[in-house]
Design a protein around this motif. Structure first.
Motif, short mmCIF file in Angstrom:
data_model
loop_
_atom_site.label_atom_id
_atom_site.label_comp_id
_atom_site.label_asym_id
_atom_site.label_seq_id
_atom_site.Cartn_x
_atom_site.Cartn_y
_atom_site.Cartn_z
N MET A 1 96.68 86.33 -33.27
CA MET A 1 96.03 85.05 -33.45
C MET A 1 94.61 85.07 -32.89
N LEU A 2 94.44 85.67 -31.71
CA LEU A 2 93.11 85.72 -31.11
C LEU A 2 92.17 86.61 -31.91
N GLU A 3 92.69 87.63 -32.53
CA GLU A 3 91.87 88.50 -33.38
C GLU A 3 91.37 87.72 -34.60
N PHE A 4 92.25 86.86 -35.11
CA PHE A 4 91.87 86.03 -36.25
C PHE A 4 90.73 85.10 -35.86
N LEU A 5 90.82 84.48 -34.66
CA LEU A 5 89.75 83.60 -34.20
C LEU A 5 88.44 84.35 -34.04
N ASP A 6 88.51 85.54 -33.48
CA ASP A 6 87.29 86.34 -33.31
C ASP A 6 86.69 86.75 -34.65
N SER A 7 87.54 87.04 -35.61
CA SER A 7 87.06 87.52 -36.92
C SER A 7 86.47 86.42 -37.79
N TYR A 8 87.08 85.25 -37.73
CA TYR A 8 86.67 84.18 -38.66
C TYR A 8 86.09 82.95 -37.97
N ALA A 9 85.63 83.10 -36.76
CA ALA A 9 85.03 81.97 -36.04
C ALA A 9 83.78 81.45 -36.75
N TRP A 10 83.05 82.33 -37.41
CA TRP A 10 81.82 81.91 -38.09
C TRP A 10 82.10 80.87 -39.17
N ILE A 11 83.27 80.97 -39.83
CA ILE A 11 83.63 79.97 -40.86
C ILE A 11 83.87 78.62 -40.19
N PHE A 12 84.55 78.65 -39.06
CA PHE A 12 84.79 77.43 -38.29
C PHE A 12 83.46 76.79 -37.88
N TRP A 13 82.52 77.58 -37.37
CA TRP A 13 81.23 77.05 -36.93
C TRP A 13 80.44 76.48 -38.11
N LEU A 14 80.44 77.17 -39.24
CA LEU A 14 79.73 76.66 -40.42
C LEU A 14 80.32 75.33 -40.88
N GLY A 15 81.65 75.24 -40.87
CA GLY A 15 82.31 73.99 -41.25
C GLY A 15 81.95 72.86 -40.30
N LEU A 40 75.47 75.51 -33.89
CA LEU A 40 74.67 76.64 -34.35
C LEU A 40 74.52 77.66 -33.22
N GLY A 41 74.37 77.17 -31.99
CA GLY A 41 74.33 78.07 -30.84
C GLY A 41 75.64 78.83 -30.68
N GLY A 42 76.77 78.15 -30.90
CA GLY A 42 78.06 78.84 -30.87
C GLY A 42 78.17 79.88 -31.96
N LEU A 43 77.66 79.56 -33.15
CA LEU A 43 77.67 80.51 -34.27
C LEU A 43 76.83 81.74 -33.93
N TRP A 52 85.53 83.99 -28.72
CA TRP A 52 85.57 82.60 -29.18
C TRP A 52 85.43 81.61 -28.05
N TYR A 53 86.02 81.88 -26.87
CA TYR A 53 85.93 80.92 -25.77
C TYR A 53 84.51 80.85 -25.21
N ILE A 54 83.76 81.93 -25.25
CA ILE A 54 82.35 81.91 -24.84
C ILE A 54 81.53 81.15 -25.88
#
Length: 162
Positions: A1-15, A40-43, A52-54
């Protein structure tokens, strides 16, 4: 699950950025714009490989800093350009007029200096309870479609035409 968050966090940020910008366009208060820039800073943190937590911490800190430092001056600049001219009821307060039909505490008519004919009544705060035709008055309040007036005590007047 955490790997998924790290891999696709950019989609979350764009949304999130898209949602915050749409909400900002509806509210126009600069709050959601600052949160969108924080997102945008998180992205950007995610693009540089931060976990992801950082990314969430970076987005929160950037948003908070922008809300506290940039938003207040932007709001002042936005409000500075407002139209200072009084309008609607505010423009009628303090306006002078002439009694057209005897004004009592319950009824009457006055012609104001701007040329408008208004139903009127004497203010309950005045001692002089009835105003006769031709007397000069001053609008102190508007109650619905009725001007609340008091006798004008000025010696030099520019008389509106009846």
């Amino acid at each position: 699950m955490l790997e998924f968050l790290d891999s696709y966090a950019w989609i979350f940020w764009l949304g999130l950025i898209l949602i915050f910008i749409v909400v900002e366009m509806l509210t126009l208060e600069f709050t959601f714009l600052m949160i969108a820039i924080g997102s945008l800073g998180g992205l950007i943190a995610g693009v540089f490989g931060a976990p992801w937590y950082i990314q969430i911490v970076v987005a929160a800190v950037v948003s908070l800093l922008l809300l506290l430092t940039l938003r207040p001056p932007l709001l002042r600049l936005l409000k500075r350009g407002g139209d200072p001219a009084r309008s609607n009821v505010d423009a009628l307060l303090g306006l002078e007029g002439v009694v057209v039909d005897e004004v009592t505490p319950t009824r009457g008519q006055v012609k104001l200096a701007n040329g408008d004919l208004w139903t009127a009544r004497v203010s309950p705060l005045t001692e002089h309870r009835e105003l006769t035709r031709g007397e000069h008055v001053l609008v102190t309040a508007i109650d619905g479609a009725t001007a609340v007036v008091v006798p004008s005590e000025r010696t030099e007047r520019k008389e509106p035409s009846l």
